[in-house]
Design a protein around this motif. Sequence first.
Motif, short mmCIF file in Angstrom:
data_model
loop_
_atom_site.label_atom_id
_atom_site.label_comp_id
_atom_site.label_asym_id
_atom_site.label_seq_id
_atom_site.Cartn_x
_atom_site.Cartn_y
_atom_site.Cartn_z
N PHE A 144 4.90 31.44 -41.54
CA PHE A 144 5.40 32.14 -40.37
C PHE A 144 5.33 31.25 -39.13
CE2 PHE A 144 4.03 35.24 -43.42
CZ PHE A 144 4.99 36.24 -43.35
N PRO A 145 6.23 31.47 -38.16
CA PRO A 145 6.20 30.67 -36.93
C PRO A 145 4.90 30.91 -36.17
CG PRO A 145 7.72 32.52 -36.73
CD PRO A 145 7.33 32.44 -38.16
N SER A 146 4.38 29.84 -35.57
CA SER A 146 3.06 29.90 -34.93
C SER A 146 3.14 29.87 -33.40
CB SER A 146 2.20 28.73 -35.40
OG SER A 146 2.84 27.49 -35.13
N GLY A 181 5.02 34.73 -31.76
CA GLY A 181 5.38 34.73 -33.17
C GLY A 181 4.46 35.64 -33.97
N LEU A 182 4.80 35.83 -35.24
CA LEU A 182 4.02 36.73 -36.07
C LEU A 182 2.58 36.26 -36.22
CD1 LEU A 182 6.62 37.68 -38.82
CD2 LEU A 182 5.60 39.19 -37.14
N GLN A 183 2.40 34.94 -36.37
CA GLN A 183 1.02 34.43 -36.45
C GLN A 183 0.24 34.78 -35.19
OE1 GLN A 183 -0.51 30.69 -37.90
NE2 GLN A 183 1.52 30.13 -38.69
N ASP A 184 0.85 34.57 -34.05
CA ASP A 184 0.19 34.84 -32.78
C ASP A 184 -0.14 36.32 -32.64
OD1 ASP A 184 -0.72 34.00 -30.15
OD2 ASP A 184 1.01 35.08 -29.37
N GLN A 185 0.79 37.17 -33.06
CA GLN A 185 0.55 38.62 -32.97
C GLN A 185 -0.60 39.04 -33.88
OE1 GLN A 185 4.12 41.18 -33.08
NE2 GLN A 185 5.33 39.29 -32.95
#
Length: 568
Positions: free
Chosen positions: A332-334, A338-342
């Motif tokens: 996943f995009p970081s 992005g989803l990782q950040d969320q």
Amino acid sequence: MYPEGPAMAAPEEPLRRRKVAGTGREPGSPLGQGRSPTGGKARLRAGTFWLTRIVLLRALAFVYFVAFLVAFHQNKQLIGDRGLLPCKVYLKSVQRHFQGRVGWDTMSSTPTLLWLLDWSHMDSNLDALALLGLGISAVVLVTGCANMILMAALWVLYMSLVNVGQIWYSFGWESQLLETGFLGIFLCPLWTLSRLPRKTPPSRVVLWGFRWLIFRIMLGAGLIKVRGDQCWRDLTCMDFHYETQPVPNPVAYFLHRSPWWVHRFETLSNHFLELVVPFFIFLGRRMCILHGALQILFQVVLIVSGNLSFLNWLTIVPSVACFDDAALGFLFPSGPGGLQDQVLKMQKEEAREARPTPMFGRMVRQAANLALGILVAWLSIPVVLNLLSPKQVMNSSFNPLRIVNTYGAFGSITRERTEVILQGTASPNASAPDTVWEDYEFKCKPGDLRRRPCLISPYHYRLDWLMWFAAFQTYEHHEWVIHLAGKLLANDAEALSLLALNPFADRAPPRWVRGEHYRYKFSRPGGLHAADGKWWIRKRIGPYFPPLNLRDLKDYFRSREWPFPELE
């Protein structure tokens, strides 16, 4: 509450400016600025499964999409109004078994939405179910989110097709998709459509349901082999498998000629992956992740070396449940937002909360998950007993909803490949020595010696697979073969759409059709036959069924309630 005045803040100023040794971070600075305690980029914490759910849903939606696509392309020809085994005839036979009533007993014995629809246009019904499934699965595949309503709809739609599909839907992966899809229902929130529904974290009960599924799939496949064919015990099965599997692909052609020690290694590796690796699931996080990685790699190898429909793609799905967010974050995009950040922010919020606030919806979901766990455990009892039994059966269901099933594959390996070749002739005399017989070609199964083996996984040509099974027995065991012959005698466009080549296209239909039985072998790469462009070598065994003409089949069709084909 105390006011934050300058007098209170002053004594702490030196501490705020003092760096923590070796971190480059001030004590009061939050971790959420994309940094870890070591000064690097913040990493996802192990033990949460938000991203795992997205991958699971997309993988499951992909398999559903392929399955419904196959159904849309082939159901009319196989089980439609004028199909080879019309489902209307099948449903009528079920109805007669229950004295002509369509009540609870009838519907529970064969659960399908078709009981509720008008049978006068069965083709339209089948298309509607398939198209609705295609649409829903496409939405889930693209968005990566779903709710229980959508996943339940997919499950009911596909179950409605499987339960009237008869022999065309008798493969083990049909039940496996239904069991996987049933678990997928409980992976989602009830109404919310969001990739990260904050109030509905993935249930550990459901995740362990997926792990229990992949454990049974692999262990069942391993046990059926060592209890079955002797070649699995003496490590020689792979000497034959690539050539005799249902629908070989081009890679199998070359793998078949691998040195003997490669085949021994392949068989040993198979035993290790199916009999030992499944227990890694219960040995902690790292071993569970290793199990998932090994099983996915194993399925990729099987995809490359054979056309086993969507079976291997489907088997990858429960393996994904072995990975948590920390393991899958790289997919996943970081970047910020992005989803990782969320997910990282959600993990921090969760860590700050001592205990989640009890909510009615959360308690209902916990009760539902507990009920699911109890149901799966209860339905697993006969499945486990079957696994432990020396008379183990594979690919069987103990209930019409197919929620928990037995699995297995290739318990026996054929040593020789036989094929049924359908042929037609325009000659009025089928027994004349100068009669010219012309071969029909199927989409994927071996026929023309010069045609390269196909590469179609995860798509599934159901007729081609059933022709492979038919070659093991006589046509009396597979009456639909005679139905197919009758349709070829009429140049039936619907049936011919399942084939790759009709030698009587744009001309009068054949007067006679027959089935011939052949033994097929791969040509040797670099050999004389291969140099002549031949992938296969064949030798005639004898007739499979005698020459038939359309007039002789009228009574045969009438007795089975099959529509008599009309000449095109």
